[in-house]
Design a protein around this motif. Structure first.
Motif, PDB file in Angstrom:
ATOM      1  N   THR A 224       0.829  -1.194   0.000  1.00 16.18           N
ATOM      2  CA  THR A 224       0.000   0.000   0.000  1.00 16.18           C
ATOM      3  C   THR A 224       0.869   1.251   0.000  1.00 16.18           C
ATOM      4  O   THR A 224       1.721   1.428   0.878  1.00 16.18           O
ATOM      5  CB  THR A 224      -0.929   0.034   1.228  1.00 16.18           C
ATOM      6  OG1 THR A 224      -1.814  -1.107   1.170  1.00 16.18           O
ATOM      7  CG2 THR A 224      -1.765   1.305   1.251  1.00 16.18           C
ATOM      8  N   VAL A 225       0.663   2.092  -0.992  1.00 17.52           N
ATOM      9  CA  VAL A 225       1.333   3.387  -1.092  1.00 17.52           C
ATOM     10  C   VAL A 225       0.311   4.430  -0.672  1.00 17.52           C
ATOM     11  O   VAL A 225      -0.705   4.627  -1.345  1.00 17.52           O
ATOM     12  CB  VAL A 225       1.841   3.646  -2.522  1.00 17.52           C
ATOM     13  CG1 VAL A 225       2.471   5.035  -2.621  1.00 17.52           C
ATOM     14  CG2 VAL A 225       2.843   2.570  -2.932  1.00 17.52           C
TER      15      VAL A 225
ATOM     16  N   GLY B   7       3.317   7.197 -11.272  1.00 19.12           N
ATOM     17  CA  GLY B   7       4.179   6.184 -10.686  1.00 19.12           C
ATOM     18  C   GLY B   7       5.648   6.319 -11.016  1.00 19.12           C
ATOM     19  O   GLY B   7       6.441   5.421 -10.710  1.00 19.12           O
ATOM     20  N   SER B   8       6.051   7.431 -11.643  1.00 20.91           N
ATOM     21  CA  SER B   8       7.468   7.625 -11.969  1.00 20.91           C
ATOM     22  C   SER B   8       8.272   7.771 -10.682  1.00 20.91           C
ATOM     23  O   SER B   8       7.953   8.604  -9.836  1.00 20.91           O
ATOM     24  CB  SER B   8       7.629   8.860 -12.858  1.00 20.91           C
ATOM     25  OG  SER B   8       8.964   8.986 -13.292  1.00 20.91           O
ATOM     26  N   TYR B   9       9.329   6.991 -10.545  1.00 25.85           N
ATOM     27  CA  TYR B   9       9.992   6.890  -9.249  1.00 25.85           C
ATOM     28  C   TYR B   9      10.618   8.202  -8.797  1.00 25.85           C
ATOM     29  O   TYR B   9      10.612   8.527  -7.603  1.00 25.85           O
ATOM     30  CB  TYR B   9      11.061   5.790  -9.269  1.00 25.85           C
ATOM     31  CG  TYR B   9      11.612   5.531  -7.884  1.00 25.85           C
ATOM     32  CD1 TYR B   9      10.820   4.923  -6.915  1.00 25.85           C
ATOM     33  CD2 TYR B   9      12.898   5.921  -7.533  1.00 25.85           C
ATOM     34  CE1 TYR B   9      11.295   4.702  -5.629  1.00 25.85           C
ATOM     35  CE2 TYR B   9      13.381   5.699  -6.261  1.00 25.85           C
ATOM     36  CZ  TYR B   9      12.577   5.095  -5.312  1.00 25.85           C
ATOM     37  OH  TYR B   9      13.049   4.887  -4.034  1.00 25.85           O
TER      38      TYR B   9
ATOM     39  N   LEU C 130       7.132   6.649   0.486  1.00 26.60           N
ATOM     40  CA  LEU C 130       8.390   6.515  -0.246  1.00 26.60           C
ATOM     41  C   LEU C 130       8.919   5.080  -0.218  1.00 26.60           C
ATOM     42  O   LEU C 130       9.277   4.515  -1.262  1.00 26.60           O
ATOM     43  CB  LEU C 130       9.433   7.479   0.331  1.00 26.60           C
ATOM     44  CG  LEU C 130      10.837   7.429  -0.286  1.00 26.60           C
ATOM     45  CD1 LEU C 130      10.785   7.639  -1.793  1.00 26.60           C
ATOM     46  CD2 LEU C 130      11.739   8.468   0.371  1.00 26.60           C
ATOM     47  N   ILE C 131       8.965   4.487   0.955  1.00 31.78           N
ATOM     48  CA  ILE C 131       9.477   3.111   1.045  1.00 31.78           C
ATOM     49  C   ILE C 131       8.533   2.128   0.354  1.00 31.78           C
ATOM     50  O   ILE C 131       8.989   1.290  -0.449  1.00 31.78           O
ATOM     51  CB  ILE C 131       9.733   2.735   2.515  1.00 31.78           C
ATOM     52  CG1 ILE C 131      10.868   3.602   3.086  1.00 31.78           C
ATOM     53  CG2 ILE C 131      10.091   1.251   2.642  1.00 31.78           C
ATOM     54  CD1 ILE C 131      11.047   3.490   4.585  1.00 31.78           C
ATOM     55  N   PRO C 132       7.206   2.188   0.601  1.00 30.55           N
ATOM     56  CA  PRO C 132       6.322   1.295  -0.147  1.00 30.55           C
ATOM     57  C   PRO C 132       6.369   1.506  -1.662  1.00 30.55           C
ATOM     58  O   PRO C 132       6.247   0.529  -2.426  1.00 30.55           O
ATOM     59  CB  PRO C 132       4.938   1.627   0.413  1.00 30.55           C
ATOM     60  CG  PRO C 132       5.191   2.155   1.770  1.00 30.55           C
ATOM     61  CD  PRO C 132       6.477   2.908   1.660  1.00 30.55           C
ATOM     62  N   ALA C 133       6.534   2.745  -2.119  1.00 33.39           N
ATOM     63  CA  ALA C 133       6.636   2.984  -3.557  1.00 33.39           C
ATOM     64  C   ALA C 133       7.864   2.282  -4.134  1.00 33.39           C
ATOM     65  O   ALA C 133       7.839   1.762  -5.263  1.00 33.39           O
ATOM     66  CB  ALA C 133       6.699   4.478  -3.849  1.00 33.39           C
ATOM     67  N   THR C 134       8.943   2.248  -3.358  1.00 39.39           N
ATOM     68  CA  THR C 134      10.150   1.526  -3.779  1.00 39.39           C
ATOM     69  C   THR C 134       9.875   0.026  -3.821  1.00 39.39           C
ATOM     70  O   THR C 134      10.264  -0.664  -4.779  1.00 39.39           O
ATOM     71  CB  THR C 134      11.308   1.828  -2.822  1.00 39.39           C
ATOM     72  OG1 THR C 134      11.420   3.238  -2.615  1.00 39.39           O
ATOM     73  CG2 THR C 134      12.623   1.301  -3.375  1.00 39.39           C
ATOM     74  N   GLN C 135       9.210  -0.480  -2.800  1.00 43.18           N
ATOM     75  CA  GLN C 135       8.870  -1.898  -2.767  1.00 43.18           C
ATOM     76  C   GLN C 135       7.949  -2.269  -3.922  1.00 43.18           C
ATOM     77  O   GLN C 135       8.095  -3.347  -4.517  1.00 43.18           O
ATOM     78  CB  GLN C 135       8.202  -2.230  -1.426  1.00 43.18           C
ATOM     79  CG  GLN C 135       9.136  -2.095  -0.234  1.00 43.18           C
ATOM     80  CD  GLN C 135       8.408  -2.136   1.102  1.00 43.18           C
ATOM     81  OE1 GLN C 135       7.250  -1.717   1.200  1.00 43.18           O
ATOM     82  NE2 GLN C 135       9.080  -2.643   2.132  1.00 43.18           N
TER      83      GLN C 135
ATOM     84  N   PRO D   6       2.990   0.796 -11.028  1.00 46.58           N
ATOM     85  CA  PRO D   6       1.828   0.900 -10.156  1.00 46.58           C
ATOM     86  C   PRO D   6       2.243   0.842  -8.681  1.00 46.58           C
ATOM     87  O   PRO D   6       3.360   0.421  -8.379  1.00 46.58           O
ATOM     88  CB  PRO D   6       0.993  -0.325 -10.550  1.00 46.58           C
ATOM     89  CG  PRO D   6       1.957  -1.293 -11.137  1.00 46.58           C
ATOM     90  CD  PRO D   6       3.034  -0.465 -11.777  1.00 46.58           C
ATOM     91  N   PRO D   7       1.334   1.338  -7.804  1.00 43.85           N
ATOM     92  CA  PRO D   7      -0.042   1.724  -8.086  1.00 43.85           C
ATOM     93  C   PRO D   7      -0.138   3.124  -8.702  1.00 43.85           C
ATOM     94  O   PRO D   7       0.673   3.990  -8.396  1.00 43.85           O
ATOM     95  CB  PRO D   7      -0.692   1.684  -6.709  1.00 43.85           C
ATOM     96  CG  PRO D   7       0.421   2.022  -5.763  1.00 43.85           C
ATOM     97  CD  PRO D   7       1.634   1.376  -6.355  1.00 43.85           C
TER      98      PRO D   7
END
Length: 441
Positions: free
Chosen positions: A244-245, A252-254, A276-281, A314-315
């Motif tokens: 979950t982000v 979704g661009s990092y 930030l951490i979930p988006a990386t995961q 995603p997400p």
């Protein structure tokens, strides 16, 4: 025989990567008149223009390279001379003191900077194409201001008075209220000769949140306006593969998640933990689920001579397609991820990229901008012909922040930055490493 890059211990690998990336950034072939080519290629012509973000991060990269104190680092005399030349160029554009203005004023109302400058001209000038070059972009000016604030605080900490004065003069004439809309409490992206034009910044996790912080830190927003400007930004939650982000980025661009965190110390905040951490995961999980050879989905140049494309994972909100080119991976994403607790995964990914795709990494200049990592694609294993200044700067500064916390250490010396952080995260604790040495003369 030297050890292959991918087989080196992590510390040695990162130092080699930093050295080779710095070789690119300081090369005479990739710069002109003390400014960086926006992109450079050994096979393509062009790229000899730069925007305010690239210029600011380039100046900061010189300071970061010096502060690392490696055998390959520039001397203080070299660093001081280069940064001074950059600040002097910015100032003559800003004030109109440069008599060469073939395409009109080189800055908007003697305050903020335009989108593109032709750096190979002597002297450099704003570009001629009105639609591209006479737009004053809010986010690029914010990146420049953040870099200048960091440079100013480094100079003050190490008694480099002239650099302090030069950075302060530019910052004092930059006005971020030019883009601010008091009715909606949002900043616009800017339009041609009209900072109030263009679309309004909307998502918290888009890169535009750096504008809010810089504007507050410089005193351009009151505390209440700052709060309202953050509240006005949308933060829809999303889930991918069980991750979950909390505040999704639009595409979704990092880099939109991580680049502001090079300056804003977000990793230890609720935003870092929940976004930030979930988006990386999620980035890592998505690449694995798609069977890509590596991860790192962020805006970059396509393979070969292809142009700049949007890339994300995603997400994302309903109806948004995150990848323009499925499987196009850029190393700068993992470089930015070095500032997160997933640094080990980022290093492993960078090593895998260098080992899997021979065209992607050279000792001369480090990583090219991107590679096709989807095995079913006809271009699998093909690399971009370009090196990108912005990507190289993000990668290099991510490396330095990972090792020393360099940017955070000095950006947060600015009292306005510390106040903005406290207001942003409700008094969250900020860990600031002490400055234990003065490497200046």
């Amino acid at each position: 025989m030297s050890t292959p890059l991918s087989n080196k211990p992590h510390t040695e690998f990162l130092d080699t990567l930093a050295r080779d990336t710095w070789t690119y950034l300081r090369s005479d072939r990739t710069t002109k008149n003390h400014l960086p080519y926006s992109w450079w290629s050994p096979t393509l012509s062009g790229g000899d223009y730069a925007n305010p973000a690239e210029i600011g991060l380039y100046a900061l990269s010189w300071l970061a390279a010096y502060d690392l104190g490696r055998s390959w680092s520039p001397s203080w005399d070299e660093t001081n001379a280069e940064i001074t030349a950059i600040l002097d160029q910015l100032r003559v554009w800003q004030t109109g003191a440069q008599t060469s203005q073939p395409h009109g004023p080189n800055a908007y109302q003697n305050s903020v900077f335009y989108q593109w400058y032709w750096i190979s001209w002597n002297p450099p000038v704003v570009g001629a194409h009105v639609g591209d070059n006479h737009l004053a972009p809010s986010v690029d000016n914010a990146w420049l201001a953040a870099a200048l604030m960091t440079i100013r605080e480094y100079a003050a900490a190490h008694n480099h008075t002239t650099l302090v004065q030069k950075a302060e003069a530019i910052l004092a004439d930059m006005d971020f209220r030019l883009w601010y809309h008091p009715d909606s409490h949002r900043f616009s992206w800017g339009d041609v000769e009209n900072p109030q034009g263009g679309t309004l910044a909307d998502y918290y996790s888009n890169e535009n949140r750096i504008i809010n912080v810089v504007a507050r830190a410089l005193g351009h927003l009151s505390a209440e306006e700052f709060r309202q400007s953050l509240d006005a930004l949308e933060g829809p939650s999303g889930n991918y593969s069980g991750v979950t982000v909390e505040k999704m980025a639009w595409d979704g661009s990092y880099f939109t998640y991580a680049a502001p965190a090079l300056f804003i110390r977000e990793v230890d905040t609720s935003y870092g933990r929940n976004t930030l951490i979930p988006a990386t995961q999620a980035q890592i999980a998505y690449a694995q689920n798609q069977s890509y050879a590596a991860w790192g989905l962020s805006d970059c140049y396509d393979v070969g001579d292809g142009g700049y494309v949007q890339q994300g994972a995603p997400p994302v909100p309903a109806g948004v397609v995150p990848e323009t080119r499925p499987g196009l991976v850029t190393p700068h994403a993992a470089g930015l991820a070095l500032i997160t607790p997933l640094a080990t995964e980022a290093i492993t990914n960078l090593q895998a990229l260098s080992a899997t795709f021979p065209c992607l990494y050279t000792q001369d200049y480090g990583f090219r901008d991107a590679v096709m990592a989807r095995s079913g694609d006809a271009s699998y294993g093909r690399c971009s012909d370009r090196y990108s200044a912005l990507a190289q700067e993000w990668l290099f500064l991510g490396l330095v922040n990972h090792e020393t916390g360099f940017i955070w250490r000095y950006f947060y010396r600015h009292p306005g930055v510390l106040q903005a952080h406290i207001e942003m995260y409700g008094g969250a604790h900020v860990y600031l490493p002490l400055i234990l040495r003065n490497r200046g003369p």
